[in-house]
Design a protein around this motif. Sequence first.
Motif, PDB file in Angstrom:
ATOM      1  N   ASP A  51       0.851  -1.191   0.000  1.00 45.75           N
ATOM      2  CA  ASP A  51       0.000   0.000   0.000  1.00 45.75           C
ATOM      3  C   ASP A  51       0.888   1.243   0.000  1.00 45.75           C
ATOM      4  O   ASP A  51       1.606   1.510   0.961  1.00 45.75           O
ATOM      5  N   LEU A  52       0.848   1.991  -1.103  1.00 44.71           N
ATOM      6  CA  LEU A  52       1.688   3.176  -1.224  1.00 44.71           C
ATOM      7  C   LEU A  52       0.990   4.441  -0.754  1.00 44.71           C
ATOM      8  O   LEU A  52       1.530   5.541  -0.889  1.00 44.71           O
ATOM      9  N   THR A  53      -0.193   4.294  -0.203  1.00 44.82           N
ATOM     10  CA  THR A  53      -0.901   5.459   0.300  1.00 44.82           C
ATOM     11  C   THR A  53      -0.147   6.053   1.478  1.00 44.82           C
ATOM     12  O   THR A  53       0.192   5.333   2.422  1.00 44.82           O
ATOM     13  N   PRO A  54       0.163   7.357   1.448  1.00 49.41           N
ATOM     14  CA  PRO A  54       0.872   7.953   2.586  1.00 49.41           C
ATOM     15  C   PRO A  54       0.086   7.755   3.866  1.00 49.41           C
ATOM     16  O   PRO A  54      -1.142   7.626   3.864  1.00 49.41           O
ATOM     17  N   ARG A  55       0.825   7.710   4.966  1.00 50.28           N
ATOM     18  CA  ARG A  55       0.177   7.559   6.258  1.00 50.28           C
ATOM     19  C   ARG A  55      -0.740   8.744   6.522  1.00 50.28           C
ATOM     20  O   ARG A  55      -0.600   9.809   5.922  1.00 50.28           O
ATOM     21  N   SER A  56      -1.654   8.570   7.453  1.00 48.71           N
ATOM     22  CA  SER A  56      -2.549   9.658   7.816  1.00 48.71           C
ATOM     23  C   SER A  56      -1.738  10.835   8.355  1.00 48.71           C
ATOM     24  O   SER A  56      -0.728  10.659   9.035  1.00 48.71           O
ATOM     25  N   LEU A  65       6.443   6.332   9.847  1.00 44.14           N
ATOM     26  CA  LEU A  65       6.070   7.339  10.844  1.00 44.14           C
ATOM     27  C   LEU A  65       6.598   8.713  10.468  1.00 44.14           C
ATOM     28  O   LEU A  65       6.004   9.742  10.817  1.00 44.14           O
ATOM     29  N   ASP A  66       7.705   8.728   9.735  1.00 38.71           N
ATOM     30  CA  ASP A  66       8.300   9.991   9.286  1.00 38.71           C
ATOM     31  C   ASP A  66       7.694  10.486   7.982  1.00 38.71           C
ATOM     32  O   ASP A  66       8.077  11.540   7.478  1.00 38.71           O
ATOM     33  N   ALA A  82      10.160   3.622   3.375  1.00 37.05           N
ATOM     34  CA  ALA A  82       9.313   2.645   4.056  1.00 37.05           C
ATOM     35  C   ALA A  82       9.003   1.448   3.169  1.00 37.05           C
ATOM     36  O   ALA A  82       8.878   0.317   3.656  1.00 37.05           O
ATOM     37  N   THR A  83       8.870   1.677   1.867  1.00 40.03           N
ATOM     38  CA  THR A  83       8.486   0.606   0.954  1.00 40.03           C
ATOM     39  C   THR A  83       9.674  -0.108   0.312  1.00 40.03           C
ATOM     40  O   THR A  83       9.496  -1.172  -0.271  1.00 40.03           O
ATOM     41  N   GLU A  84      10.870   0.445   0.424  1.00 43.23           N
ATOM     42  CA  GLU A  84      12.062  -0.206  -0.137  1.00 43.23           C
ATOM     43  C   GLU A  84      12.608  -1.199   0.893  1.00 43.23           C
ATOM     44  O   GLU A  84      13.642  -0.992   1.524  1.00 43.23           O
ATOM     45  N   VAL A  85      11.904  -2.276   1.059  1.00 39.24           N
ATOM     46  CA  VAL A  85      12.246  -3.259   2.080  1.00 39.24           C
ATOM     47  C   VAL A  85      13.188  -4.296   1.489  1.00 39.24           C
ATOM     48  O   VAL A  85      12.837  -5.010   0.563  1.00 39.24           O
TER      49      VAL A  85
END
Length: 437
Positions: A5-10, A407-408, A414-417
């Motif tokens: 899910d590439l949707t930015p966090r809230s 969180l940042d 975050a997605t480059e795991v």
Amino acid sequence: MTLIDLTPRSAVTDRLATLPVVIIGAGPIGLAAAANLVERGIDFVVLEAGDRPASSIRLWGHTRLFSPWRHLIDPASRRLLDAAGWAPPVDEGRAPSGHELVDEYLMPLAELDAIRSRIRYGARASAVTRQGMDRTRTAGRESTPFLLRVTTADGRVEEMTGRAVIDASGTYTSPNPLSSSGLVPMGVGGAGDRIIHALPDVRGTDRARFSGRHTTVVGAGHSAANTLIALAELSRTEPDTRVTWLIRNASAVRVSSSADDELADRARLGSRVDQLVDDGLIEKIDSFEISAVERQGDGIRLIGTRRGEPAVHDADLVVGATGFRPDLDMLREIRLQLDDIVEAPVRLAPLIDPNLHSCGTVAPHGFDELRHPDSGFFLVGMKSYGRAPTFLLATGYEQVRSVAAWLDGDMRAATEVRLALPATGVCSTTSGGGGCC
């Protein structure tokens, strides 16, 4: 293939922006989460139930880990330590003991100024919820702070709020029961003092307790193997010391790592136990399913069935090495989405299913696989694996790196795991046991 899910966090609202991220547990994964948040300039608080870092590891610190040092040091933590003049282990190809991991790595990390000032020792998180909301209320939930109830070492109960919660409290203090049903055995109240937690220090502080006694180790994992080896060695020098190994299946699948296991110390465990059985130092009883226990004089009786017939087994002491499970009671008011079988986050569960994967074939994963319906709450580390066995610290380090980036608001990071794990052997839940690292 996992779809991320590439949707930015809230967005972090003004109400949340002034609050810290709350990390539960100052073990290796909790401290790694702290290090990643330090690098990103995100405020945090670490709640640690013990009076020092890594309180659970200290309980089994005499045991040698499977992984060598090079897989045990979190990258962000190393950068902070290096900047402070830390001297890394001389031989990073060697597997340390738990005590060495604490003394040479985790203690220096916890003592860094940026982390030490944010750890609250003697602070046990006993419940997590949303401020003013139970799990049934939805309106405004994502913009509402988390509320944690904390019990201090002197018995006081406090409450604190946070913008997010990272639960890295582990599973070592939540063992699976002895019974094959998964329930606490009938009669345990009268014989509980004869049942000992996994990985006792047989040849050290607990030596007198086991010397000259008959100890039965229940479980077929690596924790059981370590204890069996220690007890067998003790029996060579202490007369009348007897060792029995009791498993519920016909064979001990998990102890038998494959020959190409890159974690050499683990690969040797199975062959060492088998040899001790062949030498007569360990009596092996298979296919025994426990349903009840009872006090038997100064000892304990295990009651159950063996190959469909009623059976009993008597011993002086029993070591329960049947694996671990997450403590979920504290999370009753959090909206969790857990797999029905292994109690791991639902997106993570297929990646760690021990019926399909060994420890080293688990796909890299991060915030997306760890998310729950309560946005901003994460289970990480061993607790994220639920009842699936043999978690590797390197996996947890990548988890918290990704969560910290999320969180940042850094979705690219975050997605480059990415994660390179050592090739490992069998990791099956069918025979119980447990382990890490």
